[in-house]
Each structure stands twice: as C-alpha cells, then as structure tokens.
Design an enzyme around this catalytic site. Structure first.
Site, PDB file in Angstrom:
ATOM      1  N   GLY A  48      44.249  47.080 -54.284  1.00  0.00           N
ATOM      2  CA  GLY A  48      45.338  47.975 -54.715  1.00  0.00           C
ATOM      3  C   GLY A  48      45.605  49.005 -53.640  1.00  0.00           C
ATOM      4  O   GLY A  48      45.642  50.208 -53.888  1.00  0.00           O
ATOM      5  N   SER A  50      48.208  49.605 -51.432  1.00  0.00           N
ATOM      6  CA  SER A  50      49.508  49.829 -50.778  1.00  0.00           C
ATOM      7  C   SER A  50      50.265  51.075 -51.216  1.00  0.00           C
ATOM      8  O   SER A  50      51.190  51.500 -50.521  1.00  0.00           O
ATOM      9  CB  SER A  50      50.401  48.608 -51.047  1.00  0.00           C
ATOM     10  OG  SER A  50      50.525  48.412 -52.446  1.00  0.00           O
ATOM     11  N   THR A  51      49.894  51.649 -52.360  1.00  0.00           N
ATOM     12  CA  THR A  51      50.605  52.837 -52.854  1.00  0.00           C
ATOM     13  C   THR A  51      49.601  53.753 -53.561  1.00  0.00           C
ATOM     14  O   THR A  51      48.453  53.373 -53.775  1.00  0.00           O
ATOM     15  CB  THR A  51      51.707  52.456 -53.888  1.00  0.00           C
ATOM     16  OG1 THR A  51      51.106  51.714 -54.942  1.00  0.00           O
ATOM     17  CG2 THR A  51      52.826  51.645 -53.266  1.00  0.00           C
ATOM     18  N   TYR A  53      46.916  56.066 -55.246  1.00  0.00           N
ATOM     19  CA  TYR A  53      45.534  56.419 -54.933  1.00  0.00           C
ATOM     20  C   TYR A  53      44.844  55.390 -54.029  1.00  0.00           C
ATOM     21  O   TYR A  53      43.966  55.740 -53.252  1.00  0.00           O
ATOM     22  CB  TYR A  53      44.740  56.599 -56.234  1.00  0.00           C
ATOM     23  CG  TYR A  53      44.930  57.968 -56.853  1.00  0.00           C
ATOM     24  CD1 TYR A  53      44.694  59.121 -56.106  1.00  0.00           C
ATOM     25  CD2 TYR A  53      45.337  58.130 -58.171  1.00  0.00           C
ATOM     26  CE1 TYR A  53      44.852  60.386 -56.648  1.00  0.00           C
ATOM     27  CE2 TYR A  53      45.505  59.393 -58.728  1.00  0.00           C
ATOM     28  CZ  TYR A  53      45.251  60.517 -57.953  1.00  0.00           C
ATOM     29  OH  TYR A  53      45.402  61.767 -58.490  1.00  0.00           O
ATOM     30  N   GLU A  75      53.104  42.982 -53.286  1.00  0.00           N
ATOM     31  CA  GLU A  75      54.315  43.654 -52.806  1.00  0.00           C
ATOM     32  C   GLU A  75      55.403  42.660 -52.435  1.00  0.00           C
ATOM     33  O   GLU A  75      55.132  41.490 -52.174  1.00  0.00           O
ATOM     34  CB  GLU A  75      53.962  44.531 -51.593  1.00  0.00           C
ATOM     35  CG  GLU A  75      52.956  45.630 -51.901  1.00  0.00           C
ATOM     36  CD  GLU A  75      53.436  46.633 -52.948  1.00  0.00           C
ATOM     37  OE1 GLU A  75      54.655  46.695 -53.208  1.00  0.00           O
ATOM     38  OE2 GLU A  75      52.585  47.338 -53.517  1.00  0.00           O
ATOM     39  N   ALA A 112      45.655  39.986 -57.180  1.00  0.00           N
ATOM     40  CA  ALA A 112      44.222  40.284 -57.005  1.00  0.00           C
ATOM     41  C   ALA A 112      43.374  39.767 -58.159  1.00  0.00           C
ATOM     42  O   ALA A 112      42.159  39.641 -58.035  1.00  0.00           O
ATOM     43  CB  ALA A 112      44.028  41.794 -56.865  1.00  0.00           C
ATOM     44  N   TYR A 225      41.668  58.255 -65.509  1.00  0.00           N
ATOM     45  CA  TYR A 225      42.190  59.573 -65.873  1.00  0.00           C
ATOM     46  C   TYR A 225      41.679  59.887 -67.268  1.00  0.00           C
ATOM     47  O   TYR A 225      41.629  59.003 -68.128  1.00  0.00           O
ATOM     48  CB  TYR A 225      43.730  59.547 -65.868  1.00  0.00           C
ATOM     49  CG  TYR A 225      44.333  60.868 -66.269  1.00  0.00           C
ATOM     50  CD1 TYR A 225      44.208  61.978 -65.432  1.00  0.00           C
ATOM     51  CD2 TYR A 225      44.991  61.022 -67.485  1.00  0.00           C
ATOM     52  CE1 TYR A 225      44.731  63.203 -65.804  1.00  0.00           C
ATOM     53  CE2 TYR A 225      45.526  62.247 -67.858  1.00  0.00           C
ATOM     54  CZ  TYR A 225      45.391  63.337 -67.016  1.00  0.00           C
ATOM     55  OH  TYR A 225      45.903  64.549 -67.383  1.00  0.00           O
ATOM     56  N   TYR A 235      47.102  58.812 -73.815  1.00  0.00           N
ATOM     57  CA  TYR A 235      46.276  58.301 -72.725  1.00  0.00           C
ATOM     58  C   TYR A 235      44.799  58.189 -73.156  1.00  0.00           C
ATOM     59  O   TYR A 235      44.333  57.120 -73.512  1.00  0.00           O
ATOM     60  CB  TYR A 235      46.426  59.160 -71.454  1.00  0.00           C
ATOM     61  CG  TYR A 235      46.039  58.397 -70.216  1.00  0.00           C
ATOM     62  CD1 TYR A 235      46.996  57.897 -69.335  1.00  0.00           C
ATOM     63  CD2 TYR A 235      44.706  58.110 -69.948  1.00  0.00           C
ATOM     64  CE1 TYR A 235      46.626  57.149 -68.231  1.00  0.00           C
ATOM     65  CE2 TYR A 235      44.328  57.362 -68.842  1.00  0.00           C
ATOM     66  CZ  TYR A 235      45.289  56.887 -67.991  1.00  0.00           C
ATOM     67  OH  TYR A 235      44.931  56.131 -66.906  1.00  0.00           O
ATOM     68  N   LEU A 273      49.027  62.589 -61.411  1.00  0.00           N
ATOM     69  CA  LEU A 273      49.963  62.734 -60.303  1.00  0.00           C
ATOM     70  C   LEU A 273      51.069  61.727 -60.453  1.00  0.00           C
ATOM     71  O   LEU A 273      50.863  60.668 -61.034  1.00  0.00           O
ATOM     72  CB  LEU A 273      49.246  62.377 -59.000  1.00  0.00           C
ATOM     73  CG  LEU A 273      48.551  63.478 -58.269  1.00  0.00           C
ATOM     74  CD1 LEU A 273      47.899  62.903 -57.038  1.00  0.00           C
ATOM     75  CD2 LEU A 273      49.548  64.539 -57.853  1.00  0.00           C
TER      76      LEU A 273
HETATM   77  P1  NAD Z   1      50.094  52.587 -58.055  1.00  0.00           P
HETATM   78  O1  NAD Z   1      51.079  51.875 -58.907  1.00  0.00           O
HETATM   79  O2  NAD Z   1      50.611  53.542 -57.052  1.00  0.00           O
HETATM   80  O3  NAD Z   1      49.176  51.518 -57.267  1.00  0.00           O
HETATM   81  C1  NAD Z   1      48.820  50.284 -57.784  1.00  0.00           C
HETATM   82  C2  NAD Z   1      48.332  49.362 -56.693  1.00  0.00           C
HETATM   83  O4  NAD Z   1      47.891  48.136 -57.292  1.00  0.00           O
HETATM   84  C3  NAD Z   1      49.390  48.966 -55.647  1.00  0.00           C
HETATM   85  O5  NAD Z   1      48.781  48.869 -54.384  1.00  0.00           O
HETATM   86  C4  NAD Z   1      49.836  47.578 -56.111  1.00  0.00           C
HETATM   87  O6  NAD Z   1      50.346  46.735 -55.075  1.00  0.00           O
HETATM   88  C5  NAD Z   1      48.521  47.053 -56.619  1.00  0.00           C
HETATM   89  N1  NAD Z   1      48.664  45.959 -57.591  1.00  0.00           N
HETATM   90  C6  NAD Z   1      49.207  45.993 -58.826  1.00  0.00           C
HETATM   91  N2  NAD Z   1      49.084  44.778 -59.426  1.00  0.00           N
HETATM   92  C7  NAD Z   1      48.431  43.989 -58.552  1.00  0.00           C
HETATM   93  C8  NAD Z   1      47.995  42.636 -58.573  1.00  0.00           C
HETATM   94  N3  NAD Z   1      48.169  41.853 -59.646  1.00  0.00           N
HETATM   95  N4  NAD Z   1      47.378  42.153 -57.475  1.00  0.00           N
HETATM   96  C9  NAD Z   1      47.191  42.911 -56.364  1.00  0.00           C
HETATM   97  N5  NAD Z   1      47.557  44.206 -56.292  1.00  0.00           N
HETATM   98  C10 NAD Z   1      48.166  44.729 -57.375  1.00  0.00           C
HETATM   99  O7  NAD Z   1      49.096  53.273 -59.089  1.00  0.00           O
HETATM  100  P2  NAD Z   1      48.075  54.494 -59.012  1.00  0.00           P
HETATM  101  O8  NAD Z   1      48.599  55.560 -59.918  1.00  0.00           O
HETATM  102  O9  NAD Z   1      47.681  54.799 -57.616  1.00  0.00           O
HETATM  103  O10 NAD Z   1      46.842  53.869 -59.794  1.00  0.00           O
HETATM  104  C11 NAD Z   1      45.672  53.392 -59.167  1.00  0.00           C
HETATM  105  C12 NAD Z   1      44.498  53.656 -60.103  1.00  0.00           C
HETATM  106  O11 NAD Z   1      44.338  55.074 -60.243  1.00  0.00           O
HETATM  107  C13 NAD Z   1      44.709  53.097 -61.517  1.00  0.00           C
HETATM  108  O12 NAD Z   1      43.483  52.594 -62.002  1.00  0.00           O
HETATM  109  C14 NAD Z   1      45.115  54.331 -62.310  1.00  0.00           C
HETATM  110  O13 NAD Z   1      44.835  54.227 -63.680  1.00  0.00           O
HETATM  111  C15 NAD Z   1      44.247  55.392 -61.623  1.00  0.00           C
HETATM  112  N6  NAD Z   1      44.663  56.797 -61.852  1.00  0.00           N
HETATM  113  C16 NAD Z   1      45.961  57.197 -61.693  1.00  0.00           C
HETATM  114  C17 NAD Z   1      46.303  58.527 -61.964  1.00  0.00           C
HETATM  115  C18 NAD Z   1      47.727  58.999 -61.814  1.00  0.00           C
HETATM  116  O14 NAD Z   1      48.049  60.071 -62.345  1.00  0.00           O
HETATM  117  N7  NAD Z   1      48.567  58.305 -61.091  1.00  0.00           N
HETATM  118  C19 NAD Z   1      45.318  59.451 -62.333  1.00  0.00           C
HETATM  119  C20 NAD Z   1      43.999  59.035 -62.420  1.00  0.00           C
HETATM  120  C21 NAD Z   1      43.673  57.692 -62.187  1.00  0.00           C
END
Ligand code: NAD
Length: 396
Positions: A48, A50-51, A53, A75, A112, A225, A235, A273
C-alpha cells in the site's frame, strides 16, 4: 491536455503528474530536513505504498534511513486521453527521486490480496533486497477476493447494534444535514473483517517467512485509527473498528511466529487525516476539519509525513516506544488529548453551513484533499499544457 480537478463526491477522478511530484517532493524535503533516523531500517517492503500513510512510510524509510524499498500498490496508468491515478504519479515521482540519490526502489502494481502479486513481490524482494527488516502493511481497500476460496468480500462503513444519526457535511454541495446509517448485519461485519482485518497481513508475513525473506529482529507494522466519542459510532465501535480489532489479534499471532527471529509486530494507531480512504467515511470530513482547526491553533497539526517521522523515531526505532497496554504504538496522542477532544466536542454542535469556514478548517481540509491528487501545489502551472504520460514506475 490542461488538467484541472474533476471532483465527484468524495473522490477526484483525475490527477496532475507534476502536482503529485511536487507533493512527493514536499514530503521528501521534510524527511531530509530532519536528518538521518538513528537505527532505521535498511530493506523495506511497503504494502500500500503509493498514497497516504503507506507513501509517507516509504519516503521516511528511503530518505530518512537510506533504505532500499519494494512497494505494492493498485494504481491506474495514464493514457494519451486520461490521466493516471495519483498513486501512479506519486510512485513515478518517488522512483525518480530515489534513483537520483542512488536508492534502490521497485514497485509492483496489482492486487496485494492475490497470491500472484505476493509471489511477484517476493521474487523482487529476494532479488534486490535479500531479507527485509521492516514490513509496512498500509492497505485501505473496499473489497478483497480471498485467494483460497475465490470469493469477493466487500466492506461496509456501518454502526453495529443500532443505527446512528449524526451531522454530516456533503463535500460536493457544502450542505450540512443529518445522515442516518443503519446498523450492519452479521454478514456485513464478517465481510468487513475479511477485507480490512489482519488475515492478509498474516498471509504476507507467512509468505515472507516461508521464503526465508525476513531478517533477524525484523519489524512489521499495520495501521489503525481508534478515535474518541465523536467518531466511535461510525469508526471505533462500528464495522471498520471490528476489522481493526482483528489487527490486534493478527499482531499477537505474528509475534508468536516471529519470536524465534526476535521479530516484532505492532499495530500503530495514527491520527485522522484526509486521504483517499478517510474522505469516504461519513462524518470524517467534518470531524477532520475540526481536528485541523483545533490542532493548527494549538500548534500540533500534523500530516501523514509528520506522523510517520514520529512513528519511526518515537515508535519503531527508539528504546522508549510509546506503547499502550495492547502493544500498539500510539501516534494519535496529540489528537486524543482530553483538551483537544473537549474543544472539538464543544465546536461540533455549533457548526452550520453559514459558519463552516470560520468554526472549522474546512478550507485546510479541502486544500489537502486536492493536494492528494496533485492540485494546489506551489510552483505548478495548472494552466499549462501537460503530458499525462510519465515513465512507468511499476515492474512489468
Ligand atoms: P490510502 O487510500 O491513501 O492508501 C491505500 C493504499 O493501498 C494505496 O497505496 C493503494 O494503492 C493501496 N491499495 C488499495 N487496495 C489495494 C490492493 N487491492 N492491492 C494493492 N494495493 C492496494 O489510505 P490511507 O488512509 O493511507 O490508509 C492506509 C492505512 O492507514 C489503512 O489501514 C487505514 O485504515 C489506516 N489509517 C488511516 C487514517 C486516516 O485518517 N487516513 C488514520 C489511521 C489509520
């Protein structure tokens, strides 16, 4: 083509290649300005990558610790007529910057959750990294096909037990109205756990272990989270919260398996975030706009990269990690102080369509949302003719 944002509801359907590159550059510059991370990882797999966290994790490992990285993401490539996805451009920009500094990087594009992509990724790790000392699991996906049964499971964002009505901001119309979300049934809860729980994290670690690709003392981390009262109904105490509880189970199971290698698995709790995933969760845009308002006033505001820098320096690579009694690394400490939460709770009932831009930092939220797709970055000419094609960052 001239590339301007095309926002539909909580997603933006296009992205700007130079804008995404500028966004990646901002994060790299932040990490480089902090200086080297003592004791940081050297060979890192980010699932994960590319974007959000995951991208911030990869940037922190590479530019804070000079790590070689292999990343996995899902992507869309650009065509002559249509831009690629933000994660595609981010990955291209990350590769260009890594290459410029002699840092090895390879990325796989695909599902993935599938055995095929796991095999492909492990082959790359074996060839270029040898054994990995950090595995970051940062997937956020609405669905998952179980590789054993072939069944596709979809997650839902619903409360558990009883329905929930709350104030919600429609980010298209900027109208605020109550929304009611009906409770999930047992099947929906189970499906959400299947998609966003810890099973796939365990499968990745099992596959790496079986291929003997985990270094002694390796670390692995998955993100969650927890939030507080305002977000619990949708949530923490809802379907997604159940799935995230399953990460704690997976973390304990992985720790048992890694014991012989002195490896360690942790769930890390990160702050709320705006990312492509969080913007899709009801209530969150309004809640995050208030978090921005209050934390910016307090001087404690952080984005993904600031959170990740702290995760590396105050969680993963320090003798005194901030752990809670469930063995989770807590980076949400600033968002969840009683004072900060009390301010947000006091503002919440006061927000109206008229005062949205005064009481909340919706502007900051929206600016950050657009930045996720490469819009609104300084130094980028958004009126200029722009080629959507960039060198493909993913292996064939
Ligand atoms: P995001 O959407 O920015 O990133 C998701 C990533 O997963 C991307 O790189 C995407 O290409 C990849 N992805 C999605 N489906 C896929 C697949 N089937 N195969 C391969 N890659 C795949 O999301 P994010 O907010 O950065 O979330 C990442 C983690 O952080 C999650 O577990 C989320 O619950 C957790 N999180 C997010 C927050 C928030 O507020 N955004 C807070 C705490 C925890």
């Amino acid at each position: 083509m001239i590339i301007k944002p095309k926002v539909r509801g909580f997603i933006c359907t296009n992205a700007h290649p130079q804008g995404c590159a500028a966004h990646v550059r901002e994060q790299i510059d932040f990490i480089k300005a902090k200086g080297p991370i003592a004791g940081g990882p050297k060979n890192v797999l980010v699932i994960g990558c590319s974007t959000g966290y995951g991208l911030a994790s990869r940037i922190t490992a590479a530019f804070g610790s000079q790590a070689k990285t292999v990343g996995v993401a899902f992507e869309k490539a650009p065509t002559d007529r249509k831009t690629g996805s933000a994660g595609y451009y981010n990955t291209a920009a990350f590769h260009a910057a890594a290459e410029a500094e002699g840092l090895f990087a390879a990325s796989v594009n695909g599902d993935a959750f599938s055995d095929e992509i796991k095999d492909k990724t492990l082959a790359l790790v074996k060839q270029h990294l040898g054994k990995v000392d950090l595995v970051v699991y940062s997937l956020a996906s609405p669905r998952r096909t179980d590789p054993k049964t072939g069944i596709m499971h979809s997650s839902v964002l619903k409360p558990i037990g009883e329905g929930y009505t709350a104030k919600n901001l429609n980010t298209d119309t900027l109208k605020i109205s109550d929304i009611t979300v009906e409770p999930a049934n047992e099947e929906e809860i189970a499906n959400t756990v299947k998609v966003m729980g810890g099973e796939d994290w365990e499968l990745w670690i099992d596959a790496l272990q079986q291929a003997d690709l985990l270094a002694d003392n390796c670390r692995t981390v998955a993100y969650t989270y927890l939030g507080e009262k305002l977000t619990w109904p949708i949530y923490g105490h809802a379907t997604i919260g159940k799935a995230k509880e399953d990460l704690d189970r997976a973390s304990r199971a992985i720790n048992e398996r890694l014991a012989a290698k002195q490896g360690q698995a942790n769930v890390s709790v990160l702050k709320a975030l705006v990312t492509q995933s969080s913007s899709a969760i009801p209530i969150m845009p309004l809640y995050i706009s208030l978090v921005y308002k209050v934390m910016k006033e307090e001087g404690t505001h952080e984005g993904c990269i600031e959170q990740l820098y702290r995760l590396f320096t105050e969680g993963l690579y320090t003798d005194q990690p901030r752990l809670d009694d469930s063995n989770r690394l807590r980076m949400d400490n600033l968002e969840l102080t009683p004072e900060t939460q009390a301010k947000i709770e006091a503002l919440w009932p006061q927000v109206t369509e008229e005062n949205l831009f005064d009481i909340t930092d919706y502007k900051g939220y929206n600016d950050d949302f657009l930045k996720l797709f490469g819009f609104g970055l300084k130094g980028v000419d958004y009126d200029a003719e722009t080629d959507p094609m960039v060198p493909a960052p993913f292996v064939d």
